[in-house]
Design an enzyme around this catalytic site. Structure first.
Site, PDB file in Angstrom:
ATOM      1  CD  GLU A  56      -3.034  -1.047   2.207  1.00 50.46           C
ATOM      2  OE1 GLU A  56      -2.970  -0.158   3.066  1.00 50.46           O
ATOM      3  OE2 GLU A  56      -3.985  -1.831   2.119  1.00 50.46           O
ATOM      4  CD  GLU A  66      -3.952  -5.791   3.682  1.00 52.45           C
ATOM      5  OE1 GLU A  66      -4.724  -4.912   4.113  1.00 52.45           O
ATOM      6  OE2 GLU A  66      -2.720  -5.710   3.732  1.00 52.45           O
TER       7      GLU A  66
HETATM    8  C1  GCO Z   1      -3.430  -2.419   5.015  1.00 57.25           C
HETATM    9  C2  GCO Z   1      -3.111  -2.644   6.107  1.00 57.25           C
HETATM   10  C3  GCO Z   1      -3.478  -3.402   7.243  1.00 57.25           C
HETATM   11  C4  GCO Z   1      -4.623  -2.815   7.961  1.00 57.25           C
HETATM   12  C5  GCO Z   1      -5.903  -3.111   7.253  1.00 57.25           C
HETATM   13  C6  GCO Z   1      -7.125  -2.575   7.944  1.00 57.25           C
HETATM   14  O1  GCO Z   1      -2.585  -3.041   4.296  1.00 57.25           O
HETATM   15  O2  GCO Z   1      -4.237  -1.544   4.839  1.00 57.25           O
HETATM   16  O3  GCO Z   1      -2.083  -3.296   5.627  1.00 57.25           O
HETATM   17  O4  GCO Z   1      -2.300  -3.305   7.924  1.00 57.25           O
HETATM   18  O5  GCO Z   1      -4.651  -3.354   9.214  1.00 57.25           O
HETATM   19  O6  GCO Z   1      -5.885  -2.553   6.001  1.00 57.25           O
HETATM   20  O7  GCO Z   1      -7.065  -1.208   8.042  1.00 57.25           O
END
Ligand code: GCO
Length: 448
Positions: free
Chosen positions: A177, A360
């Protein structure tokens, strides 16, 4: 009370057989959020000091103890194996592997070596992320991502990790990200280092992409394969008719800056209209490196954004709006169509048949253990809906090869501390007891 272990709570939950052969089901975590940064000789990272600064993080909580995964990892990997998962997405901590950002701490690499062997022994494919935000403080002191040197050091770190475990990992992502690393952290100030500075933002937004490019080049030269990056996307929609230029600019800053540069070697002009004067010198010379071919693309998706043009605000003049849909504990609207639309958009406009992986997707809820069980019907419905959205994207031609739920465990949710629970497995942060939630049992029944 619903039976928390019943897999039948969510009737539209798809099964493994509803996906193409070989589709990977996994769960994801990140080092700083679960390991316990105080253990094993890790060096300080910029999240330690961000968290120690009052008002940045709920309760001033940090990752010093987290889920104690550093010692409890065999139990956590057992949970993945017993849940019928194919793969585990984890990250290595830069500050653990290189406490001063430069010199290798053998204890750090030994830990990841054991962890990867532990995955293999349990039949789990290791999906590695090299940077999930734990920047060594020694590099933060020298300007962090605003400094080009950090990108160069990152490539060295990536090479050191891969020299040790690259022979056993299934797929590797350089950066997690980059939007969060740069815009959220340097313009909005919500994540470490908590800056609100457009010059630092423009530099971080370029240097994080450069870090990816330099690492990719170095890893390819060393013969590593299956290399990619993980980008987060949200579908940007107008809050009302006549929302003006905000949709395009917001999409440019949060989505296109990253995917355009990675796949086409360009940054969107509407974003450069604001950031251009603050960019590092000769940034154009880096674009060929940044857009070198990938082997796969990771897509993180949680929600949509509703925006409008705010003429009274400073650049970028974007106002975010609350939407009408049901929301998670984070206040994020539940909008599965956004995942389908983004996956289709990626395939159609950017990557063609390149493998896509949902790296994710998940939701936070205020889960509690009752009689040894955790009922989380909201999450069950969320998972089913987003898996169905993924299926639809596949049927529309997106080459999606896997889906990782965020997260395996309740963990350190950055600026929200330990208050937001995203896990398939509940963690009691006093006793460290793990309790699989109903959603874990549902997924297990679907994929086993
Ligand atoms: C992400 C984050 C996670 C967060 C999740 C929830 O990659 O955004 O890597 O670390 O915990 O997105 O906010």
């Amino acid at each position: 009370m619903p039976d928390a272990t019943s897999p039948a709570v969510t009737p539209d939950m798809p099964k493994r057989a509803d996906f193409p052969a070989g589709f990977i089901f996994g769960a994801a975590t990140a080092a700083y959020q679960i390991e316990g940064h105080a253990f094993g000789g890790a060096g300080p990272c910029h999240w330690d000091s961000f968290a120690a600064t009052g008002r940045n993080v709920v309760g001033n909580e940090d990752g010093a103890r987290a889920c104690e995964h550093y010692t409890r990892w065999p139990e956590d990997l057992d949970l993945l194996r017993d849940g019928g998962f194919d793969a585990y997405r984890f990250s290595t901590s830069w500050a653990r592997v290189m406490p001063d950002g430069v010199q290798v701490n053998p204890e750090g690499l030994d830990f990841y070596d054991r962890l990867v062997d532990g995955m293999i022994a349990r039949g789990l494919a290791p999906y590695l992320t090299l940077y999930h935000w734990d920047l060594p403080s020694a590099l933060a002191d020298r300007g962090g991502w605003a400094n080009r040197e950090t990108a160069e050091r990152f490539a060295d770190y990536a090479a050191a990790v891969m020299a040790r475990i690259g022979d056993r990992v299934a797929r590797t992502a350089t950066i997690n990200e980059p939007w969060c690393v740069s815009w959220l952290s340097h313009f909005e100030g919500h994540h470490a280092p908590g800056l609100r500075d457009i010059r630092a933002t423009a530099r971080a937004m370029h240097h994080i992409q450069l870090a990816h490019g330099l690492a990719l080049q170095k890893l390819r030269a060393a013969g590593h394969r299956d290399l990619g990056i993980v980008l987060n996307f949200s579908e940007v929609l107008p809050a009302h008719p006549g929302a003006g230029t905000a949709v395009d600019l917001s999409d440019a800053l949060s989505n296109r800056w990253f995917i355009d540069s990675i796949t086409r070697g360009t940054y969107p002009q509407v974003a450069l209209d604001g950031l251009g004067p603050h960019m590092p010198q000769d940034w154009q010379a880096d674009m060929a490196l940044i857009s070198a071919p990938l082997d796969w693309l990771g897509v993180n998706y949680y929600t949509r954004a509703l925006v409008s043009h705010d003429a009274g605000a400073p650049w970028p003049c974007i106002r975010n709006h609350q939407g009408p849909l049901p929301k998670t504990q984070m206040g994020w609207e539940i909008y599965p169509d956004g995942l389908r639309n983004l996956l289709v958009r990626m395939a159609r406009d950017y990557v063609g048949t390149l493998p896509l992986v949902v790296t994710e997707n998940g939701m936070a809820w205020d889960d509690a253990v009752q009689d040894g069980q955790v009922a989380d019907p909201m999450r069950q419905a969320y998972v089913a809906a987003h898996l169905n959205a993924t299926r639809h994207a596949i049927s529309e031609g997106a080459n999606v090869q896997g889906f990782f739920y965020w997260s395996l465990l309740d963990n350190y949710e950055w600026a929200f501390g330990y208050e937001k629970r995203f896990g398939l497995v509940h963690v009691d942060f006093e006793t460290m007891q793990r309790t699989p939630k109903a959603s874990y049992h549902m997924l297990k029944a679907a994929v086993s």
